[in-house]
Design a protein around this motif. Sequence first.
Motif, PDB file in Angstrom:
ATOM      1  N   LYS A  14       0.830  -1.220   0.000  1.00  0.00           N
ATOM      2  CA  LYS A  14       0.000   0.000   0.000  1.00  0.00           C
ATOM      3  C   LYS A  14       0.857   1.259   0.000  1.00  0.00           C
ATOM      4  O   LYS A  14       0.442   2.303  -0.474  1.00  0.00           O
ATOM      5  CB  LYS A  14      -0.929   0.013   1.220  1.00  0.00           C
ATOM      6  CG  LYS A  14      -2.127  -0.894   1.041  1.00  0.00           C
ATOM      7  CD  LYS A  14      -3.350  -0.357   1.779  1.00  0.00           C
ATOM      8  CE  LYS A  14      -4.523  -1.305   1.579  1.00  0.00           C
ATOM      9  NZ  LYS A  14      -4.738  -2.153   2.746  1.00  0.00           N
ATOM     10  N   ASN A  15       2.080   1.169   0.552  1.00  0.00           N
ATOM     11  CA  ASN A  15       3.003   2.312   0.527  1.00  0.00           C
ATOM     12  C   ASN A  15       3.264   2.806  -0.883  1.00  0.00           C
ATOM     13  O   ASN A  15       3.664   3.937  -1.086  1.00  0.00           O
ATOM     14  CB  ASN A  15       4.372   1.899   1.088  1.00  0.00           C
ATOM     15  CG  ASN A  15       4.357   1.817   2.590  1.00  0.00           C
ATOM     16  OD1 ASN A  15       3.741   2.640   3.242  1.00  0.00           O
ATOM     17  ND2 ASN A  15       5.028   0.810   3.125  1.00  0.00           N
ATOM     18  N   ARG A  21       4.106  10.067  -6.734  1.00  0.00           N
ATOM     19  CA  ARG A  21       5.572  10.019  -6.858  1.00  0.00           C
ATOM     20  C   ARG A  21       6.128   9.080  -5.796  1.00  0.00           C
ATOM     21  O   ARG A  21       5.794   9.185  -4.624  1.00  0.00           O
ATOM     22  CB  ARG A  21       6.144  11.423  -6.640  1.00  0.00           C
ATOM     23  CG  ARG A  21       6.900  11.950  -7.839  1.00  0.00           C
ATOM     24  CD  ARG A  21       7.526  13.302  -7.521  1.00  0.00           C
ATOM     25  NE  ARG A  21       8.703  13.162  -6.656  1.00  0.00           N
ATOM     26  CZ  ARG A  21       9.887  12.732  -7.091  1.00  0.00           C
ATOM     27  NH1 ARG A  21      10.046  12.410  -8.346  1.00  0.00           N
ATOM     28  NH2 ARG A  21      10.921  12.635  -6.276  1.00  0.00           N
ATOM     29  N   ILE A  22       6.977   8.184  -6.259  1.00  0.00           N
ATOM     30  CA  ILE A  22       7.577   7.233  -5.323  1.00  0.00           C
ATOM     31  C   ILE A  22       8.991   7.708  -4.998  1.00  0.00           C
ATOM     32  O   ILE A  22       9.730   8.126  -5.888  1.00  0.00           O
ATOM     33  CB  ILE A  22       7.659   5.839  -5.994  1.00  0.00           C
ATOM     34  CG1 ILE A  22       6.272   5.345  -6.353  1.00  0.00           C
ATOM     35  CG2 ILE A  22       8.376   4.838  -5.093  1.00  0.00           C
ATOM     36  CD1 ILE A  22       5.384   5.118  -5.181  1.00  0.00           C
ATOM     37  N   ALA A  28      12.000   1.945   0.777  1.00  0.00           N
ATOM     38  CA  ALA A  28      12.625   1.442   2.005  1.00  0.00           C
ATOM     39  C   ALA A  28      11.564   1.019   3.019  1.00  0.00           C
ATOM     40  O   ALA A  28      11.691  -0.020   3.682  1.00  0.00           O
ATOM     41  CB  ALA A  28      13.534   2.509   2.593  1.00  0.00           C
ATOM     42  N   ALA A  29      10.497   1.806   3.111  1.00  0.00           N
ATOM     43  CA  ALA A  29       9.435   1.477   4.075  1.00  0.00           C
ATOM     44  C   ALA A  29       8.752   0.175   3.681  1.00  0.00           C
ATOM     45  O   ALA A  29       8.453  -0.684   4.527  1.00  0.00           O
ATOM     46  CB  ALA A  29       8.414   2.623   4.134  1.00  0.00           C
ATOM     47  N   THR A  30       8.526   0.009   2.372  1.00  0.00           N
ATOM     48  CA  THR A  30       7.884  -1.220   1.891  1.00  0.00           C
ATOM     49  C   THR A  30       8.761  -2.431   2.190  1.00  0.00           C
ATOM     50  O   THR A  30       8.293  -3.450   2.695  1.00  0.00           O
ATOM     51  CB  THR A  30       7.634  -1.120   0.372  1.00  0.00           C
ATOM     52  OG1 THR A  30       6.839   0.029   0.132  1.00  0.00           O
ATOM     53  CG2 THR A  30       6.913  -2.352  -0.158  1.00  0.00           C
ATOM     54  N   PRO A  70       4.475   1.651  -9.962  1.00  0.00           N
ATOM     55  CA  PRO A  70       5.539   1.107  -9.111  1.00  0.00           C
ATOM     56  C   PRO A  70       5.042  -0.022  -8.211  1.00  0.00           C
ATOM     57  O   PRO A  70       5.783  -0.973  -7.946  1.00  0.00           O
ATOM     58  CB  PRO A  70       6.001   2.310  -8.283  1.00  0.00           C
ATOM     59  CG  PRO A  70       4.988   3.368  -8.478  1.00  0.00           C
ATOM     60  CD  PRO A  70       4.267   3.096  -9.740  1.00  0.00           C
ATOM     61  N   GLY A  71       3.807   0.088  -7.765  1.00  0.00           N
ATOM     62  CA  GLY A  71       3.250  -0.952  -6.894  1.00  0.00           C
ATOM     63  C   GLY A  71       3.267  -2.293  -7.595  1.00  0.00           C
ATOM     64  O   GLY A  71       3.733  -3.300  -7.056  1.00  0.00           O
ATOM     65  N   GLN A  72       2.789  -2.287  -8.854  1.00  0.00           N
ATOM     66  CA  GLN A  72       2.723  -3.546  -9.626  1.00  0.00           C
ATOM     67  C   GLN A  72       4.107  -4.126  -9.886  1.00  0.00           C
ATOM     68  O   GLN A  72       4.318  -5.326  -9.782  1.00  0.00           O
ATOM     69  CB  GLN A  72       2.052  -3.289 -10.968  1.00  0.00           C
ATOM     70  CG  GLN A  72       0.565  -3.544 -10.916  1.00  0.00           C
ATOM     71  CD  GLN A  72      -0.093  -3.202 -12.247  1.00  0.00           C
ATOM     72  OE1 GLN A  72       0.571  -3.122 -13.273  1.00  0.00           O
ATOM     73  NE2 GLN A  72      -1.392  -2.998 -12.203  1.00  0.00           N
TER      74      GLN A  72
END
Length: 295
Positions: A14-15, A21-22, A28-30, A70-72
């Motif tokens: 979810k981060n 914008r990533i 790092a959090a992910t 970016p999530g995917q």
Amino acid sequence: MFNSLQDKLESAFKNLKGQARITELNVAATVKEIRRALVDADVNYKIAKDFTDKIRDKAMGEKVLNAISPGQLMVKIVKDELTELMGGEEATFNAKGNPAVILIAGLQGSGKTTFSGKLANYLKTKKGLSPMLVAADIYRPAAMEQLRVLGEQIGVEVYIEPENKDAVAIAKNAVAQSKAKNKNVIIIDTAGRLAVDEAMMTEVSNIKNAIDPQEILFVVDSMTGQDAVNTAKAFNDRLDFSGVVLTKLDGDTRGGAALSIKYTVNKPIKFVSNGEKMDALDVFYPERMAQRILG
Ligand code: GDP
């Protein structure tokens, strides 16, 4: 199966999902959340750390920061690495021989006898082979009886010598019998103990040396997490087994055993057992398992 791990990984992604914008901080959090999810699932810290270090390097290398979704991309990287962690390709299982000899080892209660029945049933119904089961647990008459009942249920002959107290001799006699009876695969269910024990290890090694099995499958209860991994190590040190069978995946297992065993002993998981019925057996596919873990 793996419900808590699934939820935690989903929350880690979810981060990144829906972000305009990533930044490196998001990644790092992910990565940190993924590591925590693995440790909570009873994956050993070193394995979890190695795994997430790879994820971070790949994410940076593959430019997750500039990706359109970016999530995917991150989910794909994690899926590929999970697949690798669990062995990559599907393992081979060698049931060809005259007869093919398959030795089953593991702790008492791990699901050895149930699995032996399932494997015989699978080889008979799915592979058209003519199996024979062998009860080599000389300490527990109940175990012999359990195998006899399972054999009856699936229509597979079970070799038993109730009066013989020599497991090695039983295994040798069974191999000779199977040849006489034109069986092309024999599955030997050995005695387990409640914990790793020298006498048990010596007995199984002696059986191995006497009959030269082409597959030695180590059966382990997936509910036992890091203990499963330590037990696998102890058995592999003595037996140099050819593959792992994970049982009780139908229960509320956290996932640690499935994710850590290949890394620890460098032997593939070959089958998973997911229920008490004789057809509750699956060949293990690392990629499908990774997909299931990611939901
Ligand atoms: P062994 O002592 O290693 O031969 O273990 P058993 O085959 O007797 O299994 C121990 C217990 O676990 C029995 O009650 C089995 O019915 C149960 N069992 C075995 N495999 C599975 C499985 O995949 N799922 C579930 N839910 N129970 C299993």
